[in-house]
Design a protein around this motif. Structure first.
Motif, short mmCIF file in Angstrom:
data_model
loop_
_atom_site.label_atom_id
_atom_site.label_comp_id
_atom_site.label_asym_id
_atom_site.label_seq_id
_atom_site.Cartn_x
_atom_site.Cartn_y
_atom_site.Cartn_z
N ILE A 243 -1.47 32.38 50.47
CA ILE A 243 -0.91 32.16 51.82
C ILE A 243 -1.34 33.27 52.77
N LEU A 244 -1.35 34.51 52.29
CA LEU A 244 -1.81 35.60 53.15
C LEU A 244 -3.30 35.46 53.47
N SER A 245 -4.08 34.99 52.49
CA SER A 245 -5.49 34.76 52.75
C SER A 245 -5.68 33.70 53.83
N ARG A 246 -4.86 32.65 53.78
CA ARG A 246 -4.92 31.62 54.81
C ARG A 246 -4.51 32.18 56.17
N PHE A 247 -3.52 33.07 56.15
CA PHE A 247 -3.05 33.66 57.41
C PHE A 247 -4.16 34.47 58.09
N LEU B 199 -2.41 31.75 66.79
CA LEU B 199 -1.15 32.22 66.23
C LEU B 199 0.00 31.89 67.17
N PRO B 200 1.18 31.57 66.64
CA PRO B 200 2.34 31.30 67.50
C PRO B 200 2.78 32.56 68.24
N LYS B 201 3.45 32.37 69.37
CA LYS B 201 3.86 33.51 70.18
C LYS B 201 4.97 34.32 69.50
N SER B 202 5.82 33.66 68.77
CA SER B 202 6.93 34.35 68.12
C SER B 202 6.52 34.84 66.74
N ILE B 203 6.55 36.15 66.56
CA ILE B 203 6.21 36.74 65.26
C ILE B 203 7.26 36.36 64.22
N GLY B 204 8.52 36.36 64.64
CA GLY B 204 9.60 36.03 63.71
C GLY B 204 9.50 34.61 63.19
N SER C 10 6.82 34.54 60.59
CA SER C 10 7.26 35.15 59.33
C SER C 10 8.19 34.20 58.57
N GLY C 11 9.04 33.47 59.31
CA GLY C 11 9.90 32.50 58.65
C GLY C 11 9.12 31.38 58.00
N GLN C 12 8.06 30.93 58.68
CA GLN C 12 7.21 29.89 58.12
C GLN C 12 6.46 30.38 56.89
N LEU C 13 6.02 31.63 56.92
CA LEU C 13 5.31 32.18 55.76
C LEU C 13 6.24 32.32 54.56
N GLN C 14 7.52 32.60 54.82
CA GLN C 14 8.47 32.78 53.72
C GLN C 14 8.97 31.46 53.16
N SER C 15 8.81 30.37 53.90
CA SER C 15 9.39 29.09 53.48
C SER C 15 8.65 28.47 52.31
N TYR C 16 7.55 29.09 51.86
CA TYR C 16 6.84 28.52 50.71
C TYR C 16 7.71 28.54 49.46
N SER D 191 14.75 23.20 59.30
CA SER D 191 13.68 24.18 59.09
C SER D 191 13.30 24.86 60.40
N MET D 192 13.17 24.06 61.47
CA MET D 192 12.81 24.63 62.76
C MET D 192 13.89 25.57 63.26
N ALA D 193 15.15 25.17 63.09
CA ALA D 193 16.25 26.04 63.51
C ALA D 193 16.27 27.34 62.71
N SER D 194 15.99 27.23 61.41
CA SER D 194 15.94 28.43 60.56
C SER D 194 14.81 29.35 60.99
N HIS D 195 13.63 28.79 61.33
CA HIS D 195 12.50 29.60 61.78
C HIS D 195 12.81 30.29 63.11
N LYS D 196 13.46 29.56 64.02
CA LYS D 196 13.82 30.17 65.31
C LYS D 196 14.84 31.29 65.11
N LYS D 197 15.78 31.06 64.21
CA LYS D 197 16.78 32.09 63.94
C LYS D 197 16.12 33.34 63.37
N MET D 198 15.19 33.15 62.41
CA MET D 198 14.46 34.27 61.85
C MET D 198 13.63 34.96 62.93
N GLY D 199 13.01 34.16 63.81
CA GLY D 199 12.22 34.75 64.89
C GLY D 199 13.05 35.59 65.82
N LEU D 200 14.22 35.08 66.19
CA LEU D 200 15.10 35.85 67.09
C LEU D 200 15.55 37.15 66.42
N LEU D 201 15.88 37.08 65.13
CA LEU D 201 16.34 38.27 64.42
C LEU D 201 15.25 39.33 64.35
N VAL D 202 14.04 38.91 64.00
CA VAL D 202 12.93 39.86 63.88
C VAL D 202 12.63 40.50 65.24
#
Length: 260
Positions: free
Chosen positions: A140-144, A152-157, A160-166, A232-243
């Motif tokens: 996954i990191l190689s793909r990244f 790349l999306p504007k929100s880093i968080g 990161s949430g999408q990368l962790q969802s694997y 999933s989208m709500a979880s990613h947004k929440k992670m993005g806001l937190l980061v």
């Protein structure tokens, strides 16, 4: 942790450790190894679905062991289910205390064995999960790193949430494999036992509930997919806001914007 990257002509291994470059004649017994770099295939694009299947297929041996453990657990569960029937049929009408003691010893032994097998299955799956996580993380990191910066999306968080969802996908693969290989076919074994003991009419009741359960599952499948996607989208947004809050905590405090 050491990165072994060369086998020298004298039989020693060249490795990179926290102390720098080191050479090993042999490794400590029980050392755990993992391939961090697979053979590159630059001319072929592998989809994420294919990548997940290939990694899971490499651990088919451990998943097979877990499937055997699941089969044993189901057999023991069937044996313990027959315990209450024997008590009602043979112990209560005759008052056979010795029969009750014998059946109780047998069922407690079965329950103890079931507990041991469940612990063994959990250990096997945990070991398989660790091996898959190492490979998944690297792939996954190689793909990244192959993604263009302007894509790349504007929100880093969120990223990161999408990368962790694997991890959710990996856990689904292991659980779905066991359910498909063992639990679902064993349903018909339970059905056969029920019909052999209680007759075909009792079996029809079980078949009816099975059909209703499958129909309900297919009926709600679309809604569950939509709800899972929104979750999933709500979880990613929440992670993005937190980061982003953690990264910009100093700016938020200095501008007095924490209330917002």
């Amino acid at each position: 942790i050491a990165l072994v990257y060369e086998l020298l002509s004298d039989g020693r291994y060249k490795a990179s450790t926290k102390n720098g470059e080191e050479y090993f004649d042999d490794f400590v017994s029980g050392s755990f190894f993992s391939h961090l770099q697979m053979k590159p295939n630059r001319n072929k694009k592998v989809s994420a679905t294919t990548m997940f299947k290939e990694v899971a297929y490499k651990e088919k041996k451990l998943i097979f062991y877990a499937a055997i453990a699941t089969l044993s657990i189901n057999i023991l569960a069937l044996a313990t289910s027959l315990y209450s029937m024997q008590v009602y049929d043979r112990v209560i009408p005759t008052g056979g205390l010795s029969t009750l003691i014998g059946l109780s010893i047998g069922v407690f032994t079965a329950i103890f064995l079931e507990m041991i097998i469940k612990l063994s299955r959990a250990t096997i799956l945990d070991f398989a999960t660790k091996k898959m996580d190492l490979t998944y993380s690297h792939d996954i990191l190689s793909r990244f790193f192959q993604i263009r910066c302007d894509r790349l999306p504007k929100s880093i968080g969120t990223l990161s949430g999408q990368l962790q969802s694997y991890g959710a996908v990996r856990s689904f693969i292991t659980s779905a494999a066991l359910n498909l290989i063992i639990d679902f076919p064993f349903t018909f074994v339970f059905l056969f036992v029920i019909m052999a003991i209680g007759g075909w009419k009792i079996g029809l009741v079980v078949i009816l509930f099975l059909i209703v359960s499958i129909a309900v599952g297919f009926g709600f499948r679309k809604k569950i997919d939509e709800a899972s996607q929104k979750s999933s989208m709500a979880s990613h947004k929440k992670m993005g806001l937190l980061v982003e809050i953690i990264e910009n905590g100093e700016n938020i405090k200095s501008s007095g914007a924490s209330w917002n």
